[in-house]
Design a protein around this motif. Structure first.
Motif, PDB file in Angstrom:
ATOM      1  N   VAL A 126       0.848  -1.187   0.000  1.00  0.00           N
ATOM      2  CA  VAL A 126       0.000   0.000   0.000  1.00  0.00           C
ATOM      3  C   VAL A 126       0.887   1.242   0.000  1.00  0.00           C
ATOM      4  O   VAL A 126       1.751   1.412   0.853  1.00  0.00           O
ATOM      5  N   GLN A 127       0.691   2.075  -0.996  1.00  0.00           N
ATOM      6  CA  GLN A 127       1.513   3.273  -1.155  1.00  0.00           C
ATOM      7  C   GLN A 127       3.003   2.917  -1.144  1.00  0.00           C
ATOM      8  O   GLN A 127       3.837   3.675  -0.673  1.00  0.00           O
ATOM      9  N   GLY A 128       3.306   1.724  -1.681  1.00  0.00           N
ATOM     10  CA  GLY A 128       4.693   1.253  -1.670  1.00  0.00           C
ATOM     11  C   GLY A 128       5.565   2.037  -2.622  1.00  0.00           C
ATOM     12  O   GLY A 128       5.146   2.415  -3.718  1.00  0.00           O
ATOM     13  N   SER A 129       6.796   2.275  -2.226  1.00  0.00           N
ATOM     14  CA  SER A 129       7.746   2.967  -3.080  1.00  0.00           C
ATOM     15  C   SER A 129       9.151   2.570  -2.678  1.00  0.00           C
ATOM     16  O   SER A 129       9.391   2.080  -1.569  1.00  0.00           O
ATOM     17  N   LEU A 130      10.078   2.766  -3.595  1.00  0.00           N
ATOM     18  CA  LEU A 130      11.495   2.564  -3.348  1.00  0.00           C
ATOM     19  C   LEU A 130      12.197   3.898  -3.562  1.00  0.00           C
ATOM     20  O   LEU A 130      11.818   4.677  -4.448  1.00  0.00           O
ATOM     21  N   VAL A 131      13.231   4.159  -2.764  1.00  0.00           N
ATOM     22  CA  VAL A 131      13.924   5.449  -2.830  1.00  0.00           C
ATOM     23  C   VAL A 131      15.414   5.214  -3.003  1.00  0.00           C
ATOM     24  O   VAL A 131      16.013   4.369  -2.326  1.00  0.00           O
ATOM     25  N   TRP A 132      16.018   5.956  -3.929  1.00  0.00           N
ATOM     26  CA  TRP A 132      17.463   5.976  -4.115  1.00  0.00           C
ATOM     27  C   TRP A 132      17.882   7.422  -4.368  1.00  0.00           C
ATOM     28  O   TRP A 132      17.449   8.025  -5.334  1.00  0.00           O
ATOM     29  N   GLU A 133      18.711   7.948  -3.482  1.00  0.00           N
ATOM     30  CA  GLU A 133      19.119   9.354  -3.594  1.00  0.00           C
ATOM     31  C   GLU A 133      17.863  10.231  -3.683  1.00  0.00           C
ATOM     32  O   GLU A 133      17.011  10.172  -2.818  1.00  0.00           O
ATOM     33  N   LEU A 135      15.565  10.014  -6.046  1.00  0.00           N
ATOM     34  CA  LEU A 135      14.610   9.340  -6.920  1.00  0.00           C
ATOM     35  C   LEU A 135      13.692   8.434  -6.102  1.00  0.00           C
ATOM     36  O   LEU A 135      14.154   7.619  -5.305  1.00  0.00           O
ATOM     37  N   THR A 136      12.384   8.589  -6.302  1.00  0.00           N
ATOM     38  CA  THR A 136      11.387   7.732  -5.669  1.00  0.00           C
ATOM     39  C   THR A 136      10.598   7.040  -6.767  1.00  0.00           C
ATOM     40  O   THR A 136      10.126   7.686  -7.709  1.00  0.00           O
ATOM     41  N   VAL A 137      10.444   5.716  -6.645  1.00  0.00           N
ATOM     42  CA  VAL A 137       9.763   4.925  -7.669  1.00  0.00           C
ATOM     43  C   VAL A 137       8.589   4.186  -7.047  1.00  0.00           C
ATOM     44  O   VAL A 137       8.727   3.528  -6.015  1.00  0.00           O
ATOM     45  N   ASP A 138       7.434   4.299  -7.690  1.00  0.00           N
ATOM     46  CA  ASP A 138       6.253   3.557  -7.278  1.00  0.00           C
ATOM     47  C   ASP A 138       6.476   2.080  -7.600  1.00  0.00           C
ATOM     48  O   ASP A 138       6.879   1.734  -8.717  1.00  0.00           O
ATOM     49  N   THR A 139       6.227   1.185  -6.637  1.00  0.00           N
ATOM     50  CA  THR A 139       6.471  -0.227  -6.882  1.00  0.00           C
ATOM     51  C   THR A 139       5.370  -0.897  -7.695  1.00  0.00           C
ATOM     52  O   THR A 139       5.567  -2.002  -8.208  1.00  0.00           O
TER      53      THR A 139
END
Length: 229
Positions: A126-133, A135-139
């Motif tokens: 739910v509202q999952g995301s990955l973050v790098w520096e 940049l945020t990406v919706d999973t």
């Protein structure tokens, strides 16, 4: 609708699972050996995988390990096995399985365990995301944000970016990305480089630094906001 992949080489058990689960509304696929199971699991989206431990070509433990480590695939995995010892269960869970069911098992219990795994996975996403520096990406959806700007991704570049994000800062080998996109039937052309170029443009255009780094002769990784080759 819950989509489940059954990786099991016993045709009688597979038939029994179809007869029980399909009337409950499950959409089922099956594979009878480990390599086919791995290819099917990585080429399609499933809500859960029912995975036998003893399989031809690639056993269930190795399949689960590769699914998690190589392909960074978080699909819930329920191990089905006749091996009932604590050590056997621990080995399965250590390779990335979410649950363990010893044969022979109750079909009602199997149904309940699948539902529980799917609920847990949905809660995590739910509202999952990955973050790098920055940049945020919706999973789940092919979209990302960088420095507050929305970025639209294609389904293919989204899949590649999630793989890079989940592996970062380690390198993802070219062969792994090819298998992720096309399995055992890669295109004759070097289409992967085209998709990597598109991804660079999508997440690097209009920004002062690139994030994708080429590791020549090996593959690609995510960099710490430096100008990447």
């Amino acid at each position: 609708m819950t989509r489940v992949l059954i990786v099991e080489d016993n045709p009688e058990l597979v038939g029994c699972l179809y007869a029980f689960l399909e009337p409950l509304g499950y959409v089922l696929d099956d594979a009878r050996d480990g390599l086919t199971g791995l290819r099917t699991a990585t080429q399609n989206d499933y809500d859960a995988v029912l995975l036998d431990v003893t399989l031809p070509q690639l056993d269930g433990l190795a399949l689960c390990r590769r699914l998690r480590q190589e392909f960074q695939n978080p699909v819930p995995v329920l191990m089905l096995t006749a091996q009932a010892s604590v050590d056997d269960r621990v080995r399965g869970l250590a390779q990335g399985a979410d649950d363990y069911l010893v044969k022979p098992f109750s079909l009602q219990e199997l149904h309940a365990r699948i539902q529980a795994m799917v609920r847990r996975a949905q809660c995590r996403l739910v509202q999952g995301s990955l973050v790098w520096e920055d940049l945020t990406v919706d999973t789940q959806l092919p979209q990302a944000w960088r420095q507050g700007q929305h970025i639209s991704l294609t389904p293919t570049t989204h899949k590649l970016l999630l793989c890079l994000m989940r592996t970062a800062p380690a390198v993802v080998r070219k062969q792994e990305m090819v298998y992720l996109l096309w399995g055992d039937e890669p295109p004759a052309s070097d289409a992967l480089r085209t998709h990597i170029h598109d991804l660079r443009q999508q997440i690097g255009r209009n920004f002062s630094s690139a994030l994708i780094k080429t590791v020549h002769g090996i593959g690609w990784s995510l960099d710490r906001g430096q100008d990447a080759a």
